[in-house]
Design an enzyme around this catalytic site. Structure first.
Site, PDB file in Angstrom:
ATOM      1  N   THR A 125      27.810  73.440 -13.690  1.00  0.00           N
ATOM      2  CA  THR A 125      26.430  73.436 -13.220  1.00  0.00           C
ATOM      3  C   THR A 125      25.600  74.581 -13.803  1.00  0.00           C
ATOM      4  O   THR A 125      26.143  75.657 -14.110  1.00  0.00           O
ATOM      5  CB  THR A 125      26.429  73.554 -11.677  1.00  0.00           C
ATOM      6  OG1 THR A 125      25.119  73.908 -11.234  1.00  0.00           O
ATOM      7  CG2 THR A 125      27.374  74.614 -11.175  1.00  0.00           C
ATOM      8  N   TYR A 149      27.733  78.420  -3.736  1.00  0.00           N
ATOM      9  CA  TYR A 149      28.078  77.192  -4.476  1.00  0.00           C
ATOM     10  C   TYR A 149      28.330  77.518  -5.943  1.00  0.00           C
ATOM     11  O   TYR A 149      29.364  77.157  -6.523  1.00  0.00           O
ATOM     12  CB  TYR A 149      26.941  76.173  -4.339  1.00  0.00           C
ATOM     13  CG  TYR A 149      26.950  75.079  -5.393  1.00  0.00           C
ATOM     14  CD1 TYR A 149      27.834  74.005  -5.309  1.00  0.00           C
ATOM     15  CD2 TYR A 149      26.057  75.104  -6.471  1.00  0.00           C
ATOM     16  CE1 TYR A 149      27.834  72.999  -6.270  1.00  0.00           C
ATOM     17  CE2 TYR A 149      26.050  74.104  -7.430  1.00  0.00           C
ATOM     18  CZ  TYR A 149      26.937  73.052  -7.329  1.00  0.00           C
ATOM     19  OH  TYR A 149      26.934  72.061  -8.286  1.00  0.00           O
TER      20      TYR A 149
HETATM   21  P1  NAD Z   1      27.806  63.747  -4.897  1.00  0.00           P
HETATM   22  O1  NAD Z   1      28.010  64.484  -3.634  1.00  0.00           O
HETATM   23  O2  NAD Z   1      26.920  62.558  -4.880  1.00  0.00           O
HETATM   24  O3  NAD Z   1      29.205  63.307  -5.525  1.00  0.00           O
HETATM   25  C1  NAD Z   1      30.407  64.042  -5.346  1.00  0.00           C
HETATM   26  C2  NAD Z   1      31.449  63.101  -4.729  1.00  0.00           C
HETATM   27  O4  NAD Z   1      32.694  63.788  -4.633  1.00  0.00           O
HETATM   28  C3  NAD Z   1      31.088  62.658  -3.305  1.00  0.00           C
HETATM   29  O5  NAD Z   1      30.989  61.255  -3.229  1.00  0.00           O
HETATM   30  C4  NAD Z   1      32.215  63.210  -2.432  1.00  0.00           C
HETATM   31  O6  NAD Z   1      32.558  62.347  -1.366  1.00  0.00           O
HETATM   32  C5  NAD Z   1      33.340  63.370  -3.446  1.00  0.00           C
HETATM   33  N1  NAD Z   1      34.308  64.425  -3.075  1.00  0.00           N
HETATM   34  C6  NAD Z   1      34.020  65.713  -2.764  1.00  0.00           C
HETATM   35  N2  NAD Z   1      35.144  66.396  -2.492  1.00  0.00           N
HETATM   36  C7  NAD Z   1      36.167  65.517  -2.651  1.00  0.00           C
HETATM   37  C8  NAD Z   1      37.578  65.625  -2.501  1.00  0.00           C
HETATM   38  N3  NAD Z   1      38.163  66.778  -2.100  1.00  0.00           N
HETATM   39  N4  NAD Z   1      38.334  64.531  -2.751  1.00  0.00           N
HETATM   40  C9  NAD Z   1      37.764  63.352  -3.125  1.00  0.00           C
HETATM   41  N5  NAD Z   1      36.427  63.196  -3.273  1.00  0.00           N
HETATM   42  C10 NAD Z   1      35.636  64.264  -3.031  1.00  0.00           C
HETATM   43  O7  NAD Z   1      27.278  64.830  -5.957  1.00  0.00           O
HETATM   44  P2  NAD Z   1      26.650  64.662  -7.413  1.00  0.00           P
HETATM   45  O8  NAD Z   1      25.248  65.136  -7.346  1.00  0.00           O
HETATM   46  O9  NAD Z   1      26.972  63.313  -7.957  1.00  0.00           O
HETATM   47  O10 NAD Z   1      27.490  65.764  -8.188  1.00  0.00           O
HETATM   48  C11 NAD Z   1      28.681  65.435  -8.895  1.00  0.00           C
HETATM   49  C12 NAD Z   1      29.241  66.704  -9.543  1.00  0.00           C
HETATM   50  O11 NAD Z   1      28.280  67.254 -10.439  1.00  0.00           O
HETATM   51  C13 NAD Z   1      29.548  67.819  -8.535  1.00  0.00           C
HETATM   52  O12 NAD Z   1      30.747  68.439  -8.929  1.00  0.00           O
HETATM   53  C14 NAD Z   1      28.377  68.779  -8.661  1.00  0.00           C
HETATM   54  O13 NAD Z   1      28.737  70.100  -8.370  1.00  0.00           O
HETATM   55  C15 NAD Z   1      28.027  68.611 -10.133  1.00  0.00           C
HETATM   56  N6  NAD Z   1      26.610  68.892 -10.422  1.00  0.00           N
HETATM   57  C16 NAD Z   1      25.621  68.110  -9.887  1.00  0.00           C
HETATM   58  C17 NAD Z   1      24.288  68.376 -10.206  1.00  0.00           C
HETATM   59  C18 NAD Z   1      23.146  67.569  -9.678  1.00  0.00           C
HETATM   60  O14 NAD Z   1      22.001  67.920  -9.967  1.00  0.00           O
HETATM   61  N7  NAD Z   1      23.390  66.478  -8.951  1.00  0.00           N
HETATM   62  C19 NAD Z   1      23.983  69.444 -11.056  1.00  0.00           C
HETATM   63  C20 NAD Z   1      25.008  70.243 -11.533  1.00  0.00           C
HETATM   64  C21 NAD Z   1      26.338  69.936 -11.243  1.00  0.00           C
HETATM   65  C1  UGA Z   2      20.591  70.906  -8.054  1.00  0.00           C
HETATM   66  C2  UGA Z   2      21.824  70.326  -7.329  1.00  0.00           C
HETATM   67  O1  UGA Z   2      21.540  70.100  -5.952  1.00  0.00           O
HETATM   68  C3  UGA Z   2      23.021  71.221  -7.435  1.00  0.00           C
HETATM   69  O2  UGA Z   2      24.160  70.540  -6.941  1.00  0.00           O
HETATM   70  C4  UGA Z   2      23.209  71.570  -8.864  1.00  0.00           C
HETATM   71  O3  UGA Z   2      24.343  72.291  -9.090  1.00  0.00           O
HETATM   72  C5  UGA Z   2      21.969  72.260  -9.392  1.00  0.00           C
HETATM   73  O4  UGA Z   2      20.924  71.303  -9.337  1.00  0.00           O
HETATM   74  C6  UGA Z   2      22.128  72.713 -10.801  1.00  0.00           C
HETATM   75  O5  UGA Z   2      21.413  72.294 -11.706  1.00  0.00           O
HETATM   76  O6  UGA Z   2      22.983  73.568 -11.013  1.00  0.00           O
HETATM   77  P1  UGA Z   2      18.487  72.286  -7.332  1.00  0.00           P
HETATM   78  O7  UGA Z   2      17.969  72.695  -8.662  1.00  0.00           O
HETATM   79  O8  UGA Z   2      18.264  73.192  -6.181  1.00  0.00           O
HETATM   80  O9  UGA Z   2      20.060  72.019  -7.353  1.00  0.00           O
HETATM   81  O10 UGA Z   2      17.898  70.825  -7.081  1.00  0.00           O
HETATM   82  P2  UGA Z   2      16.956  70.255  -5.919  1.00  0.00           P
HETATM   83  O11 UGA Z   2      17.674  70.266  -4.625  1.00  0.00           O
HETATM   84  O12 UGA Z   2      16.437  68.945  -6.385  1.00  0.00           O
HETATM   85  O13 UGA Z   2      15.766  71.322  -5.833  1.00  0.00           O
HETATM   86  C7  UGA Z   2      14.803  71.460  -6.871  1.00  0.00           C
HETATM   87  C8  UGA Z   2      13.714  72.406  -6.396  1.00  0.00           C
HETATM   88  O14 UGA Z   2      13.037  71.820  -5.283  1.00  0.00           O
HETATM   89  C9  UGA Z   2      14.221  73.776  -5.928  1.00  0.00           C
HETATM   90  O15 UGA Z   2      13.349  74.773  -6.399  1.00  0.00           O
HETATM   91  C10 UGA Z   2      14.113  73.701  -4.401  1.00  0.00           C
HETATM   92  O16 UGA Z   2      13.832  74.926  -3.783  1.00  0.00           O
HETATM   93  C11 UGA Z   2      12.956  72.742  -4.215  1.00  0.00           C
HETATM   94  N1  UGA Z   2      13.024  72.013  -2.924  1.00  0.00           N
HETATM   95  C12 UGA Z   2      14.150  71.353  -2.574  1.00  0.00           C
HETATM   96  C13 UGA Z   2      11.917  72.003  -2.099  1.00  0.00           C
HETATM   97  O17 UGA Z   2      10.892  72.602  -2.409  1.00  0.00           O
HETATM   98  N2  UGA Z   2      11.988  71.308  -0.928  1.00  0.00           N
HETATM   99  C14 UGA Z   2      13.104  70.641  -0.534  1.00  0.00           C
HETATM  100  O18 UGA Z   2      13.112  70.014   0.558  1.00  0.00           O
HETATM  101  C15 UGA Z   2      14.221  70.648  -1.387  1.00  0.00           C
END
Ligand code: NAD
Ligand code: UGA
Length: 312
Positions: A125, A149
């Site tokens: 991330t 996190y």
């Molecule tokens: P998500 O919560 O939708 O998906 C993660 C899934 O993993 C969930 O469905 C959850 O039930 C499953 N899970 C968690 N712990 C588990 C375990 N111990 N055993 C089996 N299943 C388990 O999240 P996402 O947004 O799809 O993120 C996926 C990955 O990408 C994560 O590792 C997150 O840290 C990383 N990531 C996401 C973002 C983002 O912007 N969404 C950004 C950076 C990194």
């Molecule tokens: C996201 C994901 O949630 C993380 O799991 C991930 O690791 C991270 O990106 C990443 O790139 O590393 P974030 O950037 O906080 O984190 O994404 P959002 O939750 O969509 O927030 C984006 C912006 O909106 C942030 O500045 C947050 O403060 C703001 N925000 C969020 C609000 O102003 N209001 C809200 O209700 C939620």
């Protein structure tokens, strides 16, 4: 070729499973329906492919299952399971982060160390960087997370590197930058924002709205994951960003135009754990992974809006 996708019912994992099935892979997906958000979203995600003849679903927790059996005949591991979300990672919630981000990764790497995997791709991330004036963020730049996190994700990233050095596990870590699009998690901003527009409810805006993100559309992330699986080397780390740095207020104005509705923004202080700016340097991913983000913010927001309307 058989692939294992951990977190297969999640936002990004479910898109990846579809891409792999489309490319002819046999896919085993594991997910324990962690209650970080309501289960019905994850069941919905899974419903898109759970009956596909080349897909098998395992409803188990990575920390409590027989991982050796899970990895049998697997060539590619895509490790996306985890506890995401920066703002909620303080206090008593932290143990969920250590368990699902750190312990789960260590157990999976242990199980993988005696096998001949083609690749082990880890979902890292942008949160590993923290606040830095050194923008765009470089893979060899300082990593000093500002959220618990981010600290657990960075520690797990280090484990991937360690197991690649010590045991030859062919790991590649990808640092995703704020991913969005259809199926986005309901705790993420665009999902919260669009749902509030549909309901005529107020939208919480943290900080002054001038914070920036390198928002990345889900299909671009999935392309990056796929390409990383075919990267010939291991032990390396790559940024996957969307290609532009946009303020929250600019993104809000774009989404309002798409929805044809003005948001009722309710201002709150900056939240602990939030980074002020993110921006990905993409040179390495471009050169080595042939990663080229294709979906611009306006197009991506339109797709997320259509999806949210369809499930509301
Ligand atoms: P998500 O919560 O939708 O998906 C993660 C899934 O993993 C969930 O469905 C959850 O039930 C499953 N899970 C968690 N712990 C588990 C375990 N111990 N055993 C089996 N299943 C388990 O999240 P996402 O947004 O799809 O993120 C996926 C990955 O990408 C994560 O590792 C997150 O840290 C990383 N990531 C996401 C973002 C983002 O912007 N969404 C950004 C950076 C990194
Ligand atoms: C996201 C994901 O949630 C993380 O799991 C991930 O690791 C991270 O990106 C990443 O790139 O590393 P974030 O950037 O906080 O984190 O994404 P959002 O939750 O969509 O927030 C984006 C912006 O909106 C942030 O500045 C947050 O403060 C703001 N925000 C969020 C609000 O102003 N209001 C809200 O209700 C939620």
């Amino acid at each position: 070729m058989k692939s294992l996708v951990t977190g297969a019912a999640g936002f990004i994992g479910s898109h990846l499973v579809e891409k792999l099935l489309g490319a002819g892979h046999d896919v085993v997906g594991i997910d324990c329906f962690l209650d970080n958000y309501p289960r019905h979203f994850k069941e919905h995600n899974l419903a898109n492919f759970e009956r596909h003849p080349k897909f098998r679903f395992v409803n188990e927790d990575l920390t409590k299952t027989d991982l050796k059996a899970l990895l049998l005949d697997v060539g590619y591991v895509f490790h996306l399971a985890g506890q995401p979300g920066v703002r909620s990672s303080w206090g008593s919630e932290f143990s969920r982060y250590t368990e699902n981000n750190l312990s789960a990764t260590q157990l999976l790497l242990e199980a993988a160390k005696d096998l001949k995997l083609e690749k082990f791709v880890y979902a890292s991330t942008s949160s590993v960087y923290g606040d830095t004036a050194d923008l765009p963020m470089r893979e060899d730049g300082l990593t000093r997370p500002v959220s618990p996190y981010g600290a657990t994700k960075l520690a797990a990233e280090h484990l991937c590197h360690l197991y690649s050095q010590a045991y030859g596990v062919p790991t590649v870590a990808l640092r995703f930058f704020t991913v969005y699009g259809p199926r986005q998690r309901p705790d993420m901003f665009f999902h919260i924002f669009m749902r509030a527009l549909l309901a005529g409810a107020a939208v919480p805006l943290y900080d002054d709205g001038e914070q920036t993100r390198d928002f990345t559309f889900c299909s671009d992330i999935v392309d990056g994951l796929y390409n990383a699986a075919h990267y010939p080397r291991h032990g390396e780390v790559f940024n996957l960003g969307g290609g532009s740095q946009v303020s929250l207020l600019t993104a809000i104005a774009m989404a309002e135009k798409i929805a044809g509705v003005k948001a009722n923004l309710q201002r709150f202080d900056r939240q602990r754990g939030d980074v002020r700016h993110t921006s990905a340097r993409l040179d390495l991913a471009r050169d080595k992974l042939n990663y080229h983000p294709r979906v611009g913010l306006e197009e991506g927001l339109k797709q997320e809006w259509q999806w949210l309307k369809s499930i509301s």
